[in-house]
Design a protein around this motif. Sequence first.
Motif, PDB file in Angstrom:
ATOM      1  N   ARG A   1       0.822  -1.213   0.000  1.00  0.00           N
ATOM      2  CA  ARG A   1       0.000   0.000   0.000  1.00  0.00           C
ATOM      3  C   ARG A   1       0.857   1.264   0.000  1.00  0.00           C
ATOM      4  NH1 ARG A   1      -3.160  -1.396   5.354  1.00  0.00           N
ATOM      5  NH2 ARG A   1      -0.957  -1.846   5.842  1.00  0.00           N
ATOM      6  N   LYS A   2       2.149   1.116   0.276  1.00  0.00           N
ATOM      7  CA  LYS A   2       3.024   2.277   0.354  1.00  0.00           C
ATOM      8  C   LYS A   2       3.817   2.430  -0.946  1.00  0.00           C
ATOM      9  CE  LYS A   2       3.528   1.990   5.372  1.00  0.00           C
ATOM     10  NZ  LYS A   2       4.456   1.787   6.531  1.00  0.00           N
ATOM     11  N   PRO A   3       3.999   3.664  -1.392  1.00  0.00           N
ATOM     12  CA  PRO A   3       4.747   3.884  -2.652  1.00  0.00           C
ATOM     13  C   PRO A   3       6.199   3.438  -2.522  1.00  0.00           C
ATOM     14  CG  PRO A   3       3.533   5.854  -1.995  1.00  0.00           C
ATOM     15  CD  PRO A   3       3.483   4.919  -0.838  1.00  0.00           C
ATOM     16  N   ARG A   4       6.713   2.881  -3.619  1.00  0.00           N
ATOM     17  CA  ARG A   4       8.122   2.493  -3.689  1.00  0.00           C
ATOM     18  C   ARG A   4       8.754   3.091  -4.934  1.00  0.00           C
ATOM     19  NH1 ARG A   4       7.902  -4.011  -2.594  1.00  0.00           N
ATOM     20  NH2 ARG A   4       6.810  -3.950  -0.576  1.00  0.00           N
ATOM     21  N   ILE A   5      10.050   3.310  -4.845  1.00  0.00           N
ATOM     22  CA  ILE A   5      10.813   3.857  -5.972  1.00  0.00           C
ATOM     23  C   ILE A   5      12.067   3.025  -6.143  1.00  0.00           C
ATOM     24  CG2 ILE A   5      11.969   5.885  -6.921  1.00  0.00           C
ATOM     25  CD1 ILE A   5      10.304   7.582  -4.967  1.00  0.00           C
ATOM     26  N   ARG A   6      12.313   2.552  -7.367  1.00  0.00           N
ATOM     27  CA  ARG A   6      13.529   1.814  -7.704  1.00  0.00           C
ATOM     28  C   ARG A   6      14.379   2.678  -8.635  1.00  0.00           C
ATOM     29  NH1 ARG A   6      13.584  -3.706  -6.953  1.00  0.00           N
ATOM     30  NH2 ARG A   6      14.681  -4.179  -8.898  1.00  0.00           N
ATOM     31  N   VAL A   7      15.606   2.934  -8.221  1.00  0.00           N
ATOM     32  CA  VAL A   7      16.510   3.779  -8.999  1.00  0.00           C
ATOM     33  C   VAL A   7      17.791   3.005  -9.280  1.00  0.00           C
ATOM     34  CG1 VAL A   7      17.729   5.986  -9.125  1.00  0.00           C
ATOM     35  CG2 VAL A   7      15.575   5.826  -7.838  1.00  0.00           C
ATOM     36  N   MET A   8      18.225   3.004 -10.541  1.00  0.00           N
ATOM     37  CA  MET A   8      19.486   2.391 -10.929  1.00  0.00           C
ATOM     38  C   MET A   8      20.431   3.471 -11.427  1.00  0.00           C
ATOM     39  SD  MET A   8      20.444  -0.345 -13.994  1.00  0.00           S
ATOM     40  CE  MET A   8      19.387  -1.655 -13.405  1.00  0.00           C
ATOM     41  N   ALA A   9      21.669   3.423 -10.943  1.00  0.00           N
ATOM     42  CA  ALA A   9      22.720   4.320 -11.439  1.00  0.00           C
ATOM     43  C   ALA A   9      23.774   3.489 -12.141  1.00  0.00           C
ATOM     44  CB  ALA A   9      23.335   5.108 -10.286  1.00  0.00           C
TER      45      ALA A   9
ATOM     46  N   HIS B   1      12.237  10.493   4.676  1.00  0.00           N
ATOM     47  CA  HIS B   1      10.899   9.985   4.330  1.00  0.00           C
ATOM     48  C   HIS B   1      10.912   8.545   3.843  1.00  0.00           C
ATOM     49  CE1 HIS B   1      10.894  14.376   3.874  1.00  0.00           C
ATOM     50  NE2 HIS B   1       9.644  14.312   4.262  1.00  0.00           N
ATOM     51  N   PHE B   2      12.102   7.978   3.603  1.00  0.00           N
ATOM     52  CA  PHE B   2      12.196   6.664   2.980  1.00  0.00           C
ATOM     53  C   PHE B   2      12.889   5.653   3.895  1.00  0.00           C
ATOM     54  CE2 PHE B   2      12.305   9.839  -0.411  1.00  0.00           C
ATOM     55  CZ  PHE B   2      11.268   9.417  -1.227  1.00  0.00           C
TER      56      PHE B   2
ATOM     57  N   LEU C   1      13.442   2.067  -2.519  1.00  0.00           N
ATOM     58  CA  LEU C   1      13.051   2.780  -1.312  1.00  0.00           C
ATOM     59  C   LEU C   1      11.537   2.755  -1.162  1.00  0.00           C
ATOM     60  CD1 LEU C   1      15.349   5.922  -1.740  1.00  0.00           C
ATOM     61  CD2 LEU C   1      15.741   3.973  -0.212  1.00  0.00           C
ATOM     62  N   GLN C   2      11.094   2.686   0.075  1.00  0.00           N
ATOM     63  CA  GLN C   2       9.662   2.724   0.375  1.00  0.00           C
ATOM     64  C   GLN C   2       9.348   4.003   1.133  1.00  0.00           C
ATOM     65  OE1 GLN C   2       7.290  -0.914   1.323  1.00  0.00           O
ATOM     66  NE2 GLN C   2       7.222  -0.051   3.383  1.00  0.00           N
ATOM     67  N   TYR C   3       8.344   4.704   0.670  1.00  0.00           N
ATOM     68  CA  TYR C   3       7.942   5.964   1.292  1.00  0.00           C
ATOM     69  C   TYR C   3       7.184   5.683   2.572  1.00  0.00           C
ATOM     70  CZ  TYR C   3       5.810  10.602   1.754  1.00  0.00           C
ATOM     71  OH  TYR C   3       5.401  11.830   2.205  1.00  0.00           O
ATOM     72  N   GLU C   4       7.662   6.283   3.660  1.00  0.00           N
ATOM     73  CA  GLU C   4       7.081   6.053   4.987  1.00  0.00           C
ATOM     74  C   GLU C   4       6.650   7.395   5.567  1.00  0.00           C
ATOM     75  OE1 GLU C   4       6.628   3.150   6.334  1.00  0.00           O
ATOM     76  OE2 GLU C   4       7.892   1.813   5.137  1.00  0.00           O
ATOM     77  N   HIS C   5       5.459   7.807   5.229  1.00  0.00           N
ATOM     78  CA  HIS C   5       5.010   9.159   5.576  1.00  0.00           C
ATOM     79  C   HIS C   5       4.958   9.392   7.080  1.00  0.00           C
ATOM     80  CE1 HIS C   5       2.970  12.980   5.179  1.00  0.00           C
ATOM     81  NE2 HIS C   5       2.045  12.570   6.017  1.00  0.00           N
TER      82      HIS C   5
END
Length: 366
Positions: free
Chosen positions: A98-106, A297-298, A320-324
């Motif tokens: 239910r929580k937004p996640r963001i995957r970032v590759m560098a 926040h993450f 990362l998972q957003y943890e408001h």
Amino acid sequence: MIEATLIALTALSAVILLLQHWQHPAWWVRGWDFPRLQIAIVMVLVLIAELILLPFTSAWHFVLTAITLVCLVAQLWWILPYTRLWPYEVKAAARDPRKPRIRVMAANVLTPNRQAERLLELVRLHRPDVLVALETDRWWESHLDHLTEQYPYSIRCPQDNLYGMHVYSRLPLEEVQTRFLVEDDVPSMHARLRVNDQLGVRMHFLHPRPPSPTENDESTERDVELLVVAKSTEDDADQPIIVAGDLNDVAWSPTTRLFRKISCLLDPRVGRGMFNTFHAQHWFLRWPLDHFFHSRHFQVVEIVRLPEFGSDHFPVLIELQYEHNETDEQQGLQADPDEQRDVRNRLASEGVKPADVPEPSPQPKA
């Protein structure tokens, strides 16, 4: 002969330690920030050799061993936070769909590298939401454009000087800007990543030029670019922020440590490992040059170094998972007044202002 060798190694280690504390911007001084792990390993071996081989019949033998121990402890003080022996700076996320996640590759691609398909395969396999590719020229752009069906949002700055940059995203990129903050041929990219209607994340992608005999004679330009971005995020503690890229600085250097203090951003590697990304072909000379920093926040779902694809850098991926509602539990390093003053003076001396850094707001979607 053995005693003379041990004396020479200990003396060399002491000189290197003094250089590391000097903080002069010359490349031949700042370069010693990088191999702290390798120096520490050598110091362990020297200390063991001294304990076994020295007869300790003279006070000098005890002094020599004490100097070696001091040099070893000094190196460990910087690198231990990037081992499993240290507590996490960023909590591990309890996976919640239910929580937004963001995957970032560098991924620093190494401009002459022509194994683009291997990188594209990694992207298809790991499915990041955002890919930041560094050292990209027009040849790399033409191959990375194969991603545009799955990654319709992009920022492009192809260059032939090893400082091109491309960002590809599944998620909308808003308020996009490419800036040359310190050097006219070294870009940085800034945008708001639209995760959903309520959540926008301020993103900064960086790749400053390093201090080296073939690049810049001093670390000044690199340090100032990192610090001006840090200063721009300082007063935005309530905004979700992610900084990513090849910073051409190690995680444990004084400059990166100062970046963390000024920016109030967290380092997800603390307590998890070094995640050494350079040099991919030389296992004995590796250090963490590719970084992710983020606001409180993450929390971390995963961070992993991916297989090499022909570049001199390994790519690295973070989720990362957003943890408001749990952000106050995570605190990073804090700058003292002297450090704040030092940063202001360094920026002023180079004529760079925090206002030069774009600050995309995380406002909800209208």
